[in-house]
Each structure stands twice: as structure tokens, then as C-alpha cells.
Design a protein around this motif. Structure first.
Motif, PDB file in Angstrom:
ATOM      1  N   VAL A  89      -4.702  -5.901  14.358  1.00 59.95           N
ATOM      2  CA  VAL A  89      -4.803  -4.899  13.301  1.00 59.95           C
ATOM      3  C   VAL A  89      -6.257  -4.751  12.901  1.00 59.95           C
ATOM      4  CG1 VAL A  89      -4.191  -4.349  10.905  1.00 59.95           C
ATOM      5  CG2 VAL A  89      -2.458  -5.246  12.447  1.00 59.95           C
ATOM      6  N   THR A  90      -6.710  -3.495  12.830  1.00 60.79           N
ATOM      7  CA  THR A  90      -8.072  -3.192  12.390  1.00 60.79           C
ATOM      8  C   THR A  90      -7.978  -2.248  11.199  1.00 60.79           C
ATOM      9  OG1 THR A  90      -8.290  -1.213  13.762  1.00 60.79           O
ATOM     10  CG2 THR A  90      -8.919  -3.333  14.770  1.00 60.79           C
ATOM     11  N   ALA A  91      -9.078  -2.076  10.514  1.00 59.47           N
ATOM     12  CA  ALA A  91      -9.096  -1.127   9.396  1.00 59.47           C
ATOM     13  C   ALA A  91      -8.704   0.268   9.879  1.00 59.47           C
ATOM     14  CB  ALA A  91     -10.467  -1.101   8.743  1.00 59.47           C
ATOM     15  N   ASP A  92      -9.142   0.650  11.065  1.00 61.13           N
ATOM     16  CA  ASP A  92      -8.852   1.985  11.583  1.00 61.13           C
ATOM     17  C   ASP A  92      -7.380   2.172  11.933  1.00 61.13           C
ATOM     18  OD1 ASP A  92     -11.469   2.851  11.277  1.00 61.13           O
ATOM     19  OD2 ASP A  92     -12.018   2.286  13.335  1.00 61.13           O
ATOM     20  N   ASN A  93      -6.785   1.206  12.685  1.00 66.62           N
ATOM     21  CA  ASN A  93      -5.386   1.426  13.046  1.00 66.62           C
ATOM     22  C   ASN A  93      -4.432   1.173  11.886  1.00 66.62           C
ATOM     23  OD1 ASN A  93      -4.674  -1.393  13.177  1.00 66.62           O
ATOM     24  ND2 ASN A  93      -5.247  -1.490  15.336  1.00 66.62           N
ATOM     25  N   LEU A  94      -4.879   0.465  10.869  1.00 68.34           N
ATOM     26  CA  LEU A  94      -4.079   0.334   9.655  1.00 68.34           C
ATOM     27  C   LEU A  94      -4.229   1.576   8.783  1.00 68.34           C
ATOM     28  CD1 LEU A  94      -2.239  -1.204   7.749  1.00 68.34           C
ATOM     29  CD2 LEU A  94      -4.257  -2.405   6.875  1.00 68.34           C
ATOM     30  N   GLN A  95      -5.448   2.101   8.690  1.00 69.28           N
ATOM     31  CA  GLN A  95      -5.690   3.290   7.864  1.00 69.28           C
ATOM     32  C   GLN A  95      -4.832   4.465   8.315  1.00 69.28           C
ATOM     33  OE1 GLN A  95      -7.464   3.567   5.039  1.00 69.28           O
ATOM     34  NE2 GLN A  95      -6.779   5.671   4.863  1.00 69.28           N
ATOM     35  N   SER A  96      -4.710   4.676   9.622  1.00 73.30           N
ATOM     36  CA  SER A  96      -3.907   5.805  10.098  1.00 73.30           C
ATOM     37  C   SER A  96      -2.440   5.641   9.708  1.00 73.30           C
ATOM     38  CB  SER A  96      -4.049   5.970  11.616  1.00 73.30           C
ATOM     39  OG  SER A  96      -3.475   4.874  12.312  1.00 73.30           O
ATOM     40  N   GLN A  97      -1.947   4.418   9.691  1.00 72.88           N
ATOM     41  CA  GLN A  97      -0.555   4.182   9.279  1.00 72.88           C
ATOM     42  C   GLN A  97      -0.395   4.382   7.773  1.00 72.88           C
ATOM     43  OE1 GLN A  97       1.897   3.916  11.364  1.00 72.88           O
ATOM     44  NE2 GLN A  97       0.615   3.703  13.173  1.00 72.88           N
ATOM     45  N   LEU A  98      -1.377   3.945   6.996  1.00 71.03           N
ATOM     46  CA  LEU A  98      -1.331   4.173   5.546  1.00 71.03           C
ATOM     47  C   LEU A  98      -1.336   5.660   5.233  1.00 71.03           C
ATOM     48  CD1 LEU A  98      -3.798   1.384   4.390  1.00 71.03           C
ATOM     49  CD2 LEU A  98      -1.338   1.476   3.907  1.00 71.03           C
ATOM     50  N   GLU A  99      -2.210   6.407   5.920  1.00 74.83           N
ATOM     51  CA  GLU A  99      -2.258   7.861   5.723  1.00 74.83           C
ATOM     52  C   GLU A  99      -0.900   8.484   6.014  1.00 74.83           C
ATOM     53  OE1 GLU A  99      -4.503  10.230   4.842  1.00 74.83           O
ATOM     54  OE2 GLU A  99      -6.206   8.905   4.475  1.00 74.83           O
ATOM     55  N   TYR A 100      -0.271   8.060   7.095  1.00 72.24           N
ATOM     56  CA  TYR A 100       0.968   8.686   7.537  1.00 72.24           C
ATOM     57  C   TYR A 100       2.173   8.239   6.712  1.00 72.24           C
ATOM     58  CZ  TYR A 100       3.866  11.223  10.797  1.00 72.24           C
ATOM     59  OH  TYR A 100       4.714  12.134  11.344  1.00 72.24           O
ATOM     60  N   LEU A 101       2.288   6.938   6.464  1.00 73.05           N
ATOM     61  CA  LEU A 101       3.492   6.416   5.822  1.00 73.05           C
ATOM     62  C   LEU A 101       3.437   6.371   4.298  1.00 73.05           C
ATOM     63  CD1 LEU A 101       4.246   3.423   8.220  1.00 73.05           C
ATOM     64  CD2 LEU A 101       5.441   5.611   8.103  1.00 73.05           C
ATOM     65  N   VAL A 102       2.252   6.164   3.726  1.00 74.35           N
ATOM     66  CA  VAL A 102       2.176   5.859   2.297  1.00 74.35           C
ATOM     67  C   VAL A 102       1.655   7.004   1.434  1.00 74.35           C
ATOM     68  CG1 VAL A 102       1.222   4.277   0.570  1.00 74.35           C
ATOM     69  CG2 VAL A 102       1.840   3.426   2.833  1.00 74.35           C
ATOM     70  N   TYR A 103       0.520   7.565   1.765  1.00 73.94           N
ATOM     71  CA  TYR A 103      -0.183   8.433   0.831  1.00 73.94           C
ATOM     72  C   TYR A 103       0.578   9.703   0.442  1.00 73.94           C
ATOM     73  CZ  TYR A 103      -4.199   5.432   1.863  1.00 73.94           C
ATOM     74  OH  TYR A 103      -5.040   4.370   2.021  1.00 73.94           O
ATOM     75  N   GLY A 104       1.441  10.192   1.288  1.00 76.43           N
ATOM     76  CA  GLY A 104       2.227  11.367   0.933  1.00 76.43           C
ATOM     77  C   GLY A 104       3.291  11.086  -0.119  1.00 76.43           C
ATOM     78  N   ALA A 105       3.752   9.833  -0.216  1.00 74.02           N
ATOM     79  CA  ALA A 105       4.827   9.502  -1.165  1.00 74.02           C
ATOM     80  C   ALA A 105       4.421   9.758  -2.614  1.00 74.02           C
ATOM     81  CB  ALA A 105       5.280   8.058  -0.967  1.00 74.02           C
ATOM     82  N   PRO A 106       3.280   9.243  -3.084  1.00 76.68           N
ATOM     83  CA  PRO A 106       2.891   9.554  -4.458  1.00 76.68           C
ATOM     84  C   PRO A 106       2.618  11.047  -4.647  1.00 76.68           C
ATOM     85  CG  PRO A 106       1.606   7.702  -3.633  1.00 76.68           C
ATOM     86  CD  PRO A 106       2.383   8.250  -2.480  1.00 76.68           C
ATOM     87  N   ALA A 107       2.066  11.695  -3.611  1.00 76.29           N
ATOM     88  CA  ALA A 107       1.809  13.136  -3.719  1.00 76.29           C
ATOM     89  C   ALA A 107       3.122  13.899  -3.877  1.00 76.29           C
ATOM     90  CB  ALA A 107       1.053  13.635  -2.488  1.00 76.29           C
ATOM     91  N   ALA A 108       4.125  13.532  -3.078  1.00 71.43           N
ATOM     92  CA  ALA A 108       5.434  14.192  -3.177  1.00 71.43           C
ATOM     93  C   ALA A 108       6.086  13.887  -4.527  1.00 71.43           C
ATOM     94  CB  ALA A 108       6.333  13.732  -2.035  1.00 71.43           C
ATOM     95  N   ALA A 109       6.010  12.639  -4.960  1.00 66.57           N
ATOM     96  CA  ALA A 109       6.603  12.273  -6.247  1.00 66.57           C
ATOM     97  C   ALA A 109       5.938  13.033  -7.393  1.00 66.57           C
ATOM     98  CB  ALA A 109       6.480  10.764  -6.477  1.00 66.57           C
ATOM     99  N   ARG A 110       4.613  13.133  -7.353  1.00 70.42           N
ATOM    100  CA  ARG A 110       3.895  13.865  -8.410  1.00 70.42           C
ATOM    101  C   ARG A 110       4.266  15.344  -8.421  1.00 70.42           C
ATOM    102  NH1 ARG A 110      -0.546  11.515 -10.883  1.00 70.42           N
ATOM    103  NH2 ARG A 110      -1.534  13.556 -11.086  1.00 70.42           N
ATOM    104  N   ALA A 111       4.636  15.883  -7.247  1.00 70.23           N
ATOM    105  CA  ALA A 111       5.009  17.295  -7.180  1.00 70.23           C
ATOM    106  C   ALA A 111       6.369  17.565  -7.821  1.00 70.23           C
ATOM    107  CB  ALA A 111       5.022  17.771  -5.720  1.00 70.23           C
ATOM    108  N   VAL A 112       7.275  16.589  -7.764  1.00 67.88           N
ATOM    109  CA  VAL A 112       8.639  16.831  -8.267  1.00 67.88           C
ATOM    110  C   VAL A 112       8.949  16.152  -9.595  1.00 67.88           C
ATOM    111  CG1 VAL A 112       9.523  17.221  -5.932  1.00 67.88           C
ATOM    112  CG2 VAL A 112       9.693  14.938  -6.940  1.00 67.88           C
ATOM    113  N   LEU A 113       8.227  15.087  -9.939  1.00 68.32           N
ATOM    114  CA  LEU A 113       8.552  14.333 -11.162  1.00 68.32           C
ATOM    115  C   LEU A 113       8.459  15.127 -12.463  1.00 68.32           C
ATOM    116  CD1 LEU A 113       7.331  10.672 -10.695  1.00 68.32           C
ATOM    117  CD2 LEU A 113       9.613  11.451 -11.300  1.00 68.32           C
TER     118      LEU A 113
END
Length: 174
Positions: A89-113
Motif C-alpha cells: 500500500v502506498t499513498a497513491d494507491n490508497l488515495q485513489s481508493q479513498l477518492e472512489y469509496l469514501v469522499y462521495g459519501a459525505p458529499a451525497a449525505a450533505r446533498a440530501v440531509l
């Protein structure tokens, strides 16, 4: 959330560039025999403004969103996404997974909450793989990102400012 007589299903499945119209197999908004109305609202979890816009369009079309189910999973190769065992695991291959799996969740929640809070009801469902709870070595970077989403959701659930909105995270069984 109390059961409704009809269900509304909105999808924000993939980037518009990969999904130029309704999802394959899902025609323009239709209502089936059971009273279920479905429509597609293309979005990209890597493009958070497009995700918020798709959710806004779905809320406008259906008069609100009662349930948000967030479970991004690549259905085709995604540039920059690789699997890595924990020792690779490197910062780069972890960052791409964080971008894909995590960061959209708070954005989606903020849009509907805000609308859910105003309505006094709503459900947020975040789905991850089983590796968020029981890690699988070949998915070291994916498991770390999925665990981050699960952790964020657990804290969101404890946040009383959600009111009558209920966040929940599901880890798919292995």
C-alpha cells in the motif's frame, strides 16, 4: 421510516461520459405494475459537484429523497485503481481508493440531509465490502478505504444533529 404505498427509486450510477442516457435496461422514468417508479440520474462519485447535481435532480423529479443508498463499486477498470496487499500500500494507491469509496459519501449525505431534516425523516445507507470489518490481504488498500467509510458512518450515526435521519453502514459478507 414508515412504509409507503409506492416506492421511488433514483439511481446516480456512473459518470455521464460512460452513461450518456438512461442506464442500460432502464428506460426513461417508468412506473411498474407494483407502483415502483424508477429513473436514472448519471453522476460520478469522483466528481462531487456532479453527484450533488444528480441527487438534486432526483429530488426535484420525485419530490424528495427518502433513502440514500451509497455503494460505489467499479464496474469497469478505473484508471489509477489497483489492488495492493498491505505491504504494498502506498499513498497513491490508497488515495485513489479513498477518492472512489469514501469522499462521495459525505458529499451525497450533505446533498440530501437538509431536506431529510426538514421532513423529519430519512435513511442513509452506506455499503462497503466485508473487508471493512474482516480484512482480506489482497485488498489492503481497498479494505483501508472501506473501513474509513464505515468509521465515518459510525460517527455520523452518533451525531445527534441528524435528528430523525438514520445513517447505517452495511458490510457485505465475505
Amino acid at each position: 421510516m414508515p412504509p409507503a404505498e409506492t416506492a421511488r427509486n433514483q439511481r446516480a450510477p456512473a459518470p455521464e461520459s460512460r452513461l450518456p442516457g438512461p442506464s442500460p435496461g432502464l428506460p426513461s422514468p417508468t412506473t411498474g405494475a407494483e407502483g415502483v417508479t424508477a429513473a436514472a440520474f448519471p453522476a460520478d462519485v469522483l466528481d462531487r459537484p456532479s453527484l450533488a447535481a444528480a441527487l438534486d435532480a432526483a429530488a426535484e423529479r420525485f419530490g424528495g429523497i427518502d433513502v440514500l443508498e451509497y455503494s460505489p463499486a467499479p464496474h469497469a477498470p478505473v484508471p489509477g485503481h489497483t489492488l495492493a496487499v498491505p505491504t504494498e500500500v502506498t499513498a497513491d494507491n490508497l488515495q485513489s481508493q479513498l477518492e472512489y469509496l469514501v469522499y462521495g459519501a459525505p458529499a451525497a449525505a450533505r446533498a440530501v440531509l437538509p431536506a431529510m431534516r426538514q421532513a423529519g425523516a430519512g435513511t442513509l445507507l452506506f455499503t462497503t465490502g466485508g473487508g471493512s470489518v474482516h480484512p482480506i490481504a489482497m485488498l489492503g488498500n481497498v479494505n483501508a478505504a472501506a473501513a474509513a467509510l464505515r468509521n465515518w458512518d459510525l460517527h455520523e450515526r452518533r451525531d445527534q444533529s441528524c435528528g430523525s435521519c438514520w445513517p447505517s453502514c452495511s458490510a457485505s459478507p465475505e
